[in-house]
Scaffold this motif. Structure first.
Motif, PDB file in Angstrom:
ATOM      1  N   LEU A 173     -34.096  63.221  96.216  1.00 53.78           N
ATOM      2  CA  LEU A 173     -34.931  62.863  97.371  1.00 53.78           C
ATOM      3  C   LEU A 173     -33.999  62.252  98.418  1.00 53.78           C
ATOM      4  O   LEU A 173     -33.755  61.044  98.394  1.00 53.78           O
ATOM      5  N   PRO A 174     -33.432  63.061  99.311  1.00 51.76           N
ATOM      6  CA  PRO A 174     -32.390  62.561 100.217  1.00 51.76           C
ATOM      7  C   PRO A 174     -32.809  61.311 101.002  1.00 51.76           C
ATOM      8  O   PRO A 174     -33.877  61.275 101.606  1.00 51.76           O
ATOM      9  N   GLY A 175     -31.945  60.300 100.939  1.00 47.77           N
ATOM     10  CA  GLY A 175     -32.181  59.072 101.687  1.00 47.77           C
ATOM     11  C   GLY A 175     -33.037  58.048 100.966  1.00 47.77           C
ATOM     12  O   GLY A 175     -33.212  56.930 101.459  1.00 47.77           O
ATOM     13  N   MET A 176     -33.555  58.384  99.789  1.00 49.96           N
ATOM     14  CA  MET A 176     -34.462  57.478  99.090  1.00 49.96           C
ATOM     15  C   MET A 176     -33.780  56.801  97.909  1.00 49.96           C
ATOM     16  O   MET A 176     -32.835  57.330  97.327  1.00 49.96           O
ATOM     17  N   LYS A 193     -24.961  65.327 104.501  1.00 49.26           N
ATOM     18  CA  LYS A 193     -25.715  65.192 105.745  1.00 49.26           C
ATOM     19  C   LYS A 193     -26.243  66.537 106.226  1.00 49.26           C
ATOM     20  O   LYS A 193     -25.523  67.537 106.247  1.00 49.26           O
ATOM     21  N   ASP A 194     -27.515  66.551 106.610  1.00 48.47           N
ATOM     22  CA  ASP A 194     -28.168  67.714 107.214  1.00 48.47           C
ATOM     23  C   ASP A 194     -28.134  68.954 106.311  1.00 48.47           C
ATOM     24  O   ASP A 194     -28.064  70.083 106.798  1.00 48.47           O
ATOM     25  N   GLU A 207     -21.208  66.626  97.383  1.00 45.64           N
ATOM     26  CA  GLU A 207     -20.962  68.066  97.490  1.00 45.64           C
ATOM     27  C   GLU A 207     -19.595  68.427  96.921  1.00 45.64           C
ATOM     28  O   GLU A 207     -18.598  67.767  97.179  1.00 45.64           O
ATOM     29  N   ASP A 208     -19.577  69.494  96.151  1.00 42.43           N
ATOM     30  CA  ASP A 208     -18.342  70.002  95.549  1.00 42.43           C
ATOM     31  C   ASP A 208     -18.408  71.520  95.605  1.00 42.43           C
ATOM     32  O   ASP A 208     -19.165  72.150  94.866  1.00 42.43           O
ATOM     33  N   GLY A 209     -17.634  72.102  96.491  1.00 44.68           N
ATOM     34  CA  GLY A 209     -17.669  73.543  96.684  1.00 44.68           C
ATOM     35  C   GLY A 209     -17.333  74.347  95.454  1.00 44.68           C
ATOM     36  O   GLY A 209     -17.682  75.528  95.358  1.00 44.68           O
ATOM     37  N   CYS A 210     -16.669  73.729  94.493  1.00 46.79           N
ATOM     38  CA  CYS A 210     -16.316  74.410  93.243  1.00 46.79           C
ATOM     39  C   CYS A 210     -17.212  73.975  92.078  1.00 46.79           C
ATOM     40  O   CYS A 210     -16.938  74.316  90.919  1.00 46.79           O
ATOM     41  N   SER A 217     -32.674  70.157  97.208  1.00 49.29           N
ATOM     42  CA  SER A 217     -33.303  68.843  97.335  1.00 49.29           C
ATOM     43  C   SER A 217     -34.708  68.958  97.936  1.00 49.29           C
ATOM     44  O   SER A 217     -35.026  69.891  98.664  1.00 49.29           O
ATOM     45  N   ASN A 218     -35.523  67.978  97.610  1.00 49.33           N
ATOM     46  CA  ASN A 218     -36.891  67.932  98.109  1.00 49.33           C
ATOM     47  C   ASN A 218     -36.905  67.448  99.558  1.00 49.33           C
ATOM     48  O   ASN A 218     -36.091  66.610  99.946  1.00 49.33           O
TER      49      ASN A 218
END
Length: 326
Positions: A173-176, A193-194, A207-210, A217-218
């Motif tokens: 829950l981004p930001g919570m 972000k975004d 974030e991990d591109g690999c 996310s909700n």
């Protein structure tokens, strides 16, 4: 104009407090209404099945009707994900297929030691997979949502998720943030972000591109305090289908007052948004994909209207349709 895309997700579970609720009223009947609405509009939904609940009822008469409904979802082309509320291991049978939860020391998977945690996840996955594979031998469950959103720390789950083939997580829950130990604990205040979707490795918020896993996310948004009060008042006029009691913490007036903000973070959900306010907020969202998180047990006439509006005005997509590469 092209319709916005929405991913409808549902947590298929009973209430998890002092009264689980009746299985038919809380789970079977509202889920049937949701499935009927989705089929009518040729829309899809992703159902996160509480597999720890299935294990608890396996030897009871009510198991068959639940199993049949899950298999009907699979036959109908709906998506199935793994959901685990591990404190079912401490549930007390209080009547005919009705339970109570007297303690919450095992509300989170992480309350168990490493080997016990792996055992619970593996057994839950195997049990749910067996039900699904009876009607579709090609179906692979690879999506997960943690009970109570409590996915952290994720490094304790990496090994077992790789072993059973879980690839997608839907717990963030981004930001919570919430710390209501021994029940809920999560801190999603530092997510990419975004972005609503990202690859990750040992840390679900980094974030991990690999990375071997994908977070979808909700969708979280800010509702102003005036609309929040309007929303709560409006929802009091609707009766939900479920007749149990949840594990949510009751907050006193002073504690509620301390939590008041002009803008309050909310989850996009048919459970908790009055139809007109749902329209107001969702129509102005500038997002590639909106992810909704709801529960059959909380279905009401209002949430059914929200679902119908969503099916009519949005493209209801599958989670495999979203692109991690943008």
């Amino acid at each position: 104009m092209k319709k916005k895309s929405i991913l409808l997700t549902y947590d298929y579970e009973l209430f998890l407090g002092v009264d689980s609720g009746d299985i038919y009223n809380t789970l079977i009947s509202p889920t049937n209404k949701i499935l009927k609405m989705l089929k009518r509009h040729d829309s899809n939904g992703l159902f996160f099945i509480d597999a720890s609940f299935l294990i608890a009822i396996e030897k009871l008469d009510c198991f068959d009707i639940v199993k049949q409904q899950i298999q009907a979802m699979v036959r109908g082309g709906f998506d199935i994900g793994l959901h685990i509320h591990p404190h079912w291991e401490d549930a007390v049978l209080a009547g005919d297929c009705r339970w109570r939860f007297e303690e919450y020391k095992h509300f989170r998977l992480h309350s168990y030691g490493d080997e016990e945690l792996k055992r619970i996840v593996r057994n839950s996955y195997d049990f749910l997979s067996k039900i699904v594979l009876e009607v579709n031998q090609n179906y692979k469950i690879d999506a997960f949502r943690a009970g109570g959103w409590s996915i952290q720390p994720f490094d304790k789950l990496v090994f077992i998720f790789k072993e059973i083939g879980i690839k997608y997580d839907f717990s963030v829950l981004p930001g919570m943030r919430d710390d209501d130990m021994p029940k809920h604990y999560y801190d999603f205040t530092a997510t990419p972000k975004d972005k609503y979707i990202w690859r990750f490795g040992n840390n679900v918020t980094e974030e991990d591109g690999c990375g071997d896993f994908i977070e979808i996310s909700n969708t979280i948004f800010d509702m102003n305090i005036v609309d929040l009060m309007k929303n709560r008042k409006a929802l009091r006029g609707y009766k939900i289908s479920g007749d149990g009691k949840g594990a949510a913490k009751k907050r006193g007036f002073l504690e509620q007052l301390r939590r008041v903000r002009w803008n309050n973070k909310q989850i996009i959900s048919s459970d908790s948004m009055e139809l007109n306010l749902f329209k107001k907020y969702i129509e102005k969202m500038d997002k590639e994909v909106i992810v909704s998180a709801s529960h059959p047990k909380l279905l009401s006439d209002n949430s059914l209207s929200v679902l119908e509006y969503t099916c009519n005005n949005f493209q209801c997509i599958r989670y495999k349709d979203v692109s991690i590469d943008g």
